[in-house]
Design a protein around this motif. Structure first.
Motif, PDB file in Angstrom:
ATOM      1  N   ASP A  24      -1.401 -26.537   5.932  1.00  0.00           N
ATOM      2  CA  ASP A  24      -1.849 -26.742   4.456  1.00  0.00           C
ATOM      3  C   ASP A  24      -2.934 -25.745   3.885  1.00  0.00           C
ATOM      4  O   ASP A  24      -3.439 -25.959   2.926  1.00  0.00           O
ATOM      5  CB  ASP A  24      -2.553 -28.439   4.199  1.00  0.00           C
ATOM      6  N   GLN A  25      -2.780 -24.830   4.596  1.00  0.00           N
ATOM      7  CA  GLN A  25      -3.634 -23.534   4.008  1.00  0.00           C
ATOM      8  C   GLN A  25      -2.705 -22.238   4.062  1.00  0.00           C
ATOM      9  O   GLN A  25      -1.820 -22.112   4.870  1.00  0.00           O
ATOM     10  CB  GLN A  25      -4.826 -23.090   5.238  1.00  0.00           C
ATOM     11  N   TYR A  26      -2.905 -21.339   2.848  1.00  0.00           N
ATOM     12  CA  TYR A  26      -2.255 -20.094   2.741  1.00  0.00           C
ATOM     13  C   TYR A  26      -3.245 -19.146   3.823  1.00  0.00           C
ATOM     14  O   TYR A  26      -4.480 -19.078   3.795  1.00  0.00           O
ATOM     15  CB  TYR A  26      -2.467 -19.650   1.372  1.00  0.00           C
ATOM     16  N   VAL A  27      -2.567 -18.452   4.909  1.00  0.00           N
ATOM     17  CA  VAL A  27      -2.903 -17.911   5.812  1.00  0.00           C
ATOM     18  C   VAL A  27      -2.750 -16.340   5.537  1.00  0.00           C
ATOM     19  O   VAL A  27      -3.118 -15.451   6.462  1.00  0.00           O
ATOM     20  CB  VAL A  27      -2.850 -18.083   7.274  1.00  0.00           C
ATOM     21  N   GLY A  28      -1.507 -15.837   4.822  1.00  0.00           N
ATOM     22  CA  GLY A  28      -1.104 -14.470   4.874  1.00  0.00           C
ATOM     23  C   GLY A  28      -0.296 -14.330   3.535  1.00  0.00           C
ATOM     24  O   GLY A  28       0.113 -15.280   2.798  1.00  0.00           O
ATOM     25  N   LEU A  29      -0.201 -13.020   3.215  1.00  0.00           N
ATOM     26  CA  LEU A  29       0.620 -12.877   2.009  1.00  0.00           C
ATOM     27  C   LEU A  29       1.282 -11.391   2.121  1.00  0.00           C
ATOM     28  O   LEU A  29       0.869 -10.579   2.760  1.00  0.00           O
ATOM     29  CB  LEU A  29      -0.577 -12.840   0.722  1.00  0.00           C
ATOM     30  N   VAL A  30       2.321 -11.218   1.150  1.00  0.00           N
ATOM     31  CA  VAL A  30       2.875  -9.947   0.930  1.00  0.00           C
ATOM     32  C   VAL A  30       3.299  -9.794  -0.648  1.00  0.00           C
ATOM     33  O   VAL A  30       3.481 -10.874  -1.349  1.00  0.00           O
ATOM     34  CB  VAL A  30       4.384  -9.831   1.751  1.00  0.00           C
ATOM     35  N   ARG A  31       2.734  -8.699  -1.015  1.00  0.00           N
ATOM     36  CA  ARG A  31       3.241  -8.347  -2.634  1.00  0.00           C
ATOM     37  C   ARG A  31       4.454  -7.356  -2.524  1.00  0.00           C
ATOM     38  O   ARG A  31       4.271  -6.363  -2.011  1.00  0.00           O
ATOM     39  CB  ARG A  31       1.685  -7.808  -2.993  1.00  0.00           C
ATOM     40  N   LEU A  32       5.232  -8.025  -3.359  1.00  0.00           N
ATOM     41  CA  LEU A  32       6.460  -6.980  -3.367  1.00  0.00           C
ATOM     42  C   LEU A  32       6.704  -6.755  -4.962  1.00  0.00           C
ATOM     43  O   LEU A  32       6.961  -7.799  -5.761  1.00  0.00           O
ATOM     44  CB  LEU A  32       7.733  -7.583  -2.906  1.00  0.00           C
ATOM     45  N   ALA A  33       6.807  -5.574  -5.361  1.00  0.00           N
ATOM     46  CA  ALA A  33       6.929  -5.252  -6.825  1.00  0.00           C
ATOM     47  C   ALA A  33       8.340  -4.571  -6.845  1.00  0.00           C
ATOM     48  O   ALA A  33       8.820  -3.985  -6.206  1.00  0.00           O
ATOM     49  CB  ALA A  33       5.911  -4.111  -7.381  1.00  0.00           C
ATOM     50  N   THR A  34       9.314  -5.522  -7.564  1.00  0.00           N
ATOM     51  CA  THR A  34      10.628  -5.172  -7.737  1.00  0.00           C
ATOM     52  C   THR A  34      11.187  -4.489  -8.942  1.00  0.00           C
ATOM     53  O   THR A  34      11.953  -4.064  -8.913  1.00  0.00           O
ATOM     54  CB  THR A  34      11.411  -6.546  -7.275  1.00  0.00           C
ATOM     55  N   ARG A  35      10.095  -4.583  -9.982  1.00  0.00           N
ATOM     56  CA  ARG A  35      10.575  -4.019 -11.184  1.00  0.00           C
ATOM     57  C   ARG A  35      10.111  -2.803 -11.362  1.00  0.00           C
ATOM     58  O   ARG A  35       9.676  -2.175 -12.417  1.00  0.00           O
ATOM     59  CB  ARG A  35       9.867  -4.775 -12.429  1.00  0.00           C
ATOM     60  N   THR A  36      10.567  -1.692 -10.395  1.00  0.00           N
ATOM     61  CA  THR A  36      10.385  -0.569 -10.404  1.00  0.00           C
ATOM     62  C   THR A  36      11.817   0.053  -9.892  1.00  0.00           C
ATOM     63  O   THR A  36      12.541  -0.502  -9.272  1.00  0.00           O
ATOM     64  CB  THR A  36       9.338  -0.249  -9.273  1.00  0.00           C
ATOM     65  N   ARG A  37      11.602   1.483  -9.998  1.00  0.00           N
ATOM     66  CA  ARG A  37      12.919   2.257  -9.411  1.00  0.00           C
ATOM     67  C   ARG A  37      13.316   1.962  -7.881  1.00  0.00           C
ATOM     68  O   ARG A  37      14.469   1.808  -7.617  1.00  0.00           O
ATOM     69  CB  ARG A  37      12.961   3.827  -9.838  1.00  0.00           C
ATOM     70  N   GLN A  38      12.024   1.869  -7.199  1.00  0.00           N
ATOM     71  CA  GLN A  38      12.085   1.705  -5.720  1.00  0.00           C
ATOM     72  C   GLN A  38      11.221   0.660  -5.614  1.00  0.00           C
ATOM     73  O   GLN A  38      10.001   0.524  -5.669  1.00  0.00           O
ATOM     74  CB  GLN A  38      11.697   3.059  -4.909  1.00  0.00           C
ATOM     75  N   PRO A  39      11.748  -0.620  -4.936  1.00  0.00           N
ATOM     76  CA  PRO A  39      10.892  -1.644  -4.697  1.00  0.00           C
ATOM     77  C   PRO A  39       9.721  -1.387  -3.825  1.00  0.00           C
ATOM     78  O   PRO A  39      10.056  -0.536  -2.987  1.00  0.00           O
ATOM     79  CB  PRO A  39      11.975  -2.764  -4.244  1.00  0.00           C
ATOM     80  N   ARG A  40       8.558  -2.066  -4.002  1.00  0.00           N
ATOM     81  CA  ARG A  40       7.521  -1.278  -3.213  1.00  0.00           C
ATOM     82  C   ARG A  40       6.735  -2.469  -2.604  1.00  0.00           C
ATOM     83  O   ARG A  40       6.305  -3.587  -3.224  1.00  0.00           O
ATOM     84  CB  ARG A  40       6.521  -0.615  -4.236  1.00  0.00           C
ATOM     85  N   ILE A  41       6.657  -2.210  -1.442  1.00  0.00           N
ATOM     86  CA  ILE A  41       5.861  -3.481  -0.592  1.00  0.00           C
ATOM     87  C   ILE A  41       4.177  -3.020  -0.657  1.00  0.00           C
ATOM     88  O   ILE A  41       3.766  -2.112  -0.190  1.00  0.00           O
ATOM     89  CB  ILE A  41       6.065  -3.469   0.974  1.00  0.00           C
ATOM     90  N   GLY A  42       3.660  -3.573  -1.673  1.00  0.00           N
ATOM     91  CA  GLY A  42       2.215  -3.191  -2.072  1.00  0.00           C
ATOM     92  C   GLY A  42       1.166  -3.483  -1.059  1.00  0.00           C
ATOM     93  O   GLY A  42       0.145  -2.928  -0.805  1.00  0.00           O
ATOM     94  N   LEU A  43       1.415  -4.689  -0.079  1.00  0.00           N
ATOM     95  CA  LEU A  43       0.418  -5.348   0.487  1.00  0.00           C
ATOM     96  C   LEU A  43       1.041  -6.183   1.393  1.00  0.00           C
ATOM     97  O   LEU A  43       1.823  -7.257   1.067  1.00  0.00           O
ATOM     98  CB  LEU A  43      -0.985  -5.911  -0.322  1.00  0.00           C
ATOM     99  N   ILE A  44       0.523  -6.230   2.941  1.00  0.00           N
ATOM    100  CA  ILE A  44       0.810  -7.190   3.687  1.00  0.00           C
ATOM    101  C   ILE A  44      -0.316  -7.707   4.232  1.00  0.00           C
ATOM    102  O   ILE A  44      -1.123  -6.564   4.917  1.00  0.00           O
ATOM    103  CB  ILE A  44       1.821  -6.790   4.669  1.00  0.00           C
ATOM    104  N   ALA A  45      -0.824  -8.636   4.462  1.00  0.00           N
ATOM    105  CA  ALA A  45      -2.173  -9.323   5.039  1.00  0.00           C
ATOM    106  C   ALA A  45      -2.202 -10.513   5.588  1.00  0.00           C
ATOM    107  O   ALA A  45      -1.620 -11.364   5.028  1.00  0.00           O
ATOM    108  CB  ALA A  45      -3.338  -8.847   4.009  1.00  0.00           C
TER     109      ALA A  45
END
Length: 256
Positions: free
Chosen positions: A173-194
C-alpha cells in the motif's frame, strides 16, 4: 560588420542583447532551475559577440553559473572555456529499443508483492510524497546535481509537474518507485526512473522500465530516449543491459 564593437545591454532580469548599428547580433538568457542551479545560454554568430555577452552575464549574475553543451560541439565548449567555465559532469544519451525481443524484458514481471500502477492512474498525493522522498534521498547522497540537467520547470515547491506522466510501483500500500515518460515529443523520453533506497536491488527499477517500454512498443513506438549521468553505474548498466545504444551526450559546465 565589426563584431568587436557590439554593445551588450541587459533588457530584463533574464535577457541580454548585443547590439551593433541598432541590430541585434546576439542574445543571452538565464534561468534558475527548481533545484536552485542557475543556467545561462548565449546565441551569437561571432566569437567576439559571444565573449561580450558572456562577460556581461558573468558580471551581472551570482556564481556559480552553469551551462550545457552538446559533447560533439567543440566550438561551443571552447567558447565557454574562454569565459572561465569548466566541465563538471557528463550525460550519456541513449536510444532505447522498445521491442521486448530486443530488450529481453518480455518475461520480466514485478517482484513478489509489487504492482505497477500505469501512467495516469497513480494517486497524486502519494506520488508527490514519493517524489519528495526520493529527491531528499538523492540530495543526501550523490546530490541532485548528478541528475539530468534538463530539469522540468515547476512552480516553487513542486517537483511533479504532470502526474499523468508517471507510472509507479506499489508495495504494501505504499508507492516505492516511479518512472516518468514524456510521450508528447518527437522522441518519447524516459525522464526519470527511481526507487526508494530501502527497496533497491529487488528488480523494481527493471520492472518499471519493462512496463514503460512495453507500453511504448504496444503503441507502435520503436525507441525511446534516455539520459544518464556518466557516473551513475547502476543506471548505465540498466539501460545498456536492455540494448540501449549510445547516441550522443551533453556536458554540463560550471563557473564558480
Amino acid at each position: 560588420m565589426n563584431s568587436s564593437n557590439s554593445v551588450v545591454t541587459r533588457v530584463s532580469d533574464t535577457q541580454w542583447h548585443a547590439l551593433e548599428d541598432d541590430r541585434t547580433v546576439g542574445r543571452g538568457h538565464a534561468s534558475r532551475r527548481p533545484d536552485g542551479r542557475l543556467f545561462i545560454s548565449v546565441d551569437a554568430w561571432h566569437g567576439a559577440v559571444f565573449d561580450r555577452i558572456a562577460d556581461a552575464m558573468r558580471a551581472d549574475l551570482p556564481a556559480p553559473l552553469h551551462t550545457v553543451v552538446d559533447e560533439a560541439d567543440h566550438g561551443s565548449r571552447s567558447a565557454w572555456e574562454r569565459a572561465g567555465f569548466a566541465a563538471a559532469r557528463r550525460e550519456r544519451g541513449y536510444l532505447v529499443p522498445t521491442d521486448p525481443q530486443l530488450t529481453g524484458l518480455g518475461p520480466v514481471r514485478p517482484p513478489s508483492g509489487v504492482t505497477i500502477v500505469p501512467a495516469g492512474q497513480a494517486e497524486e498525493g502519494p506520488l508527490r510524497a514519493l517524489d519528495r522522498v526520493i529527491r531528499d534521498e538523492v540530495e543526501a547522497t550523490v546530490g541532485w546535481r548528478t541528475m539530468p540537467a534538463e530539469v522540468l520547470p515547476c512552480p516553487p515547491g513542486s517537483t511533479v509537474l504532470d502526474p499523468s506522466k508517471y507510472a509507479v510501483a506499489l508495495h504494501d500500500d505504499q508507492y516505492v518507485g516511479l518512472v516518468r515518460l514524456a510521450t508528447r515529443t518527437r522522441q518519447p523520453r524516459i525522464g526519470l526512473i527511481a526507487v526508494r533506497s530501502d527497496r533497491h536491488r529487488r528488480g523494481i527499477a527493471r520492472a518499471l522500465l519493462a512496463h514503460a517500454l512495453g507500453a511504448l512498443h504496444r503503441s507502435g513506438t520503436a525507441s525511446a530516449w534516455a539520459e544518464v549521468d556518466e557516473s551513475n553505474a547502476a543506471a548505465t548498466a540498466l539501460f545498456e543491459g536492455v540494448g540501449a545504444r549510445r547516441a550522443g551526450g551533453t556536458l554540463e559546465l560550471v563557473r564558480h
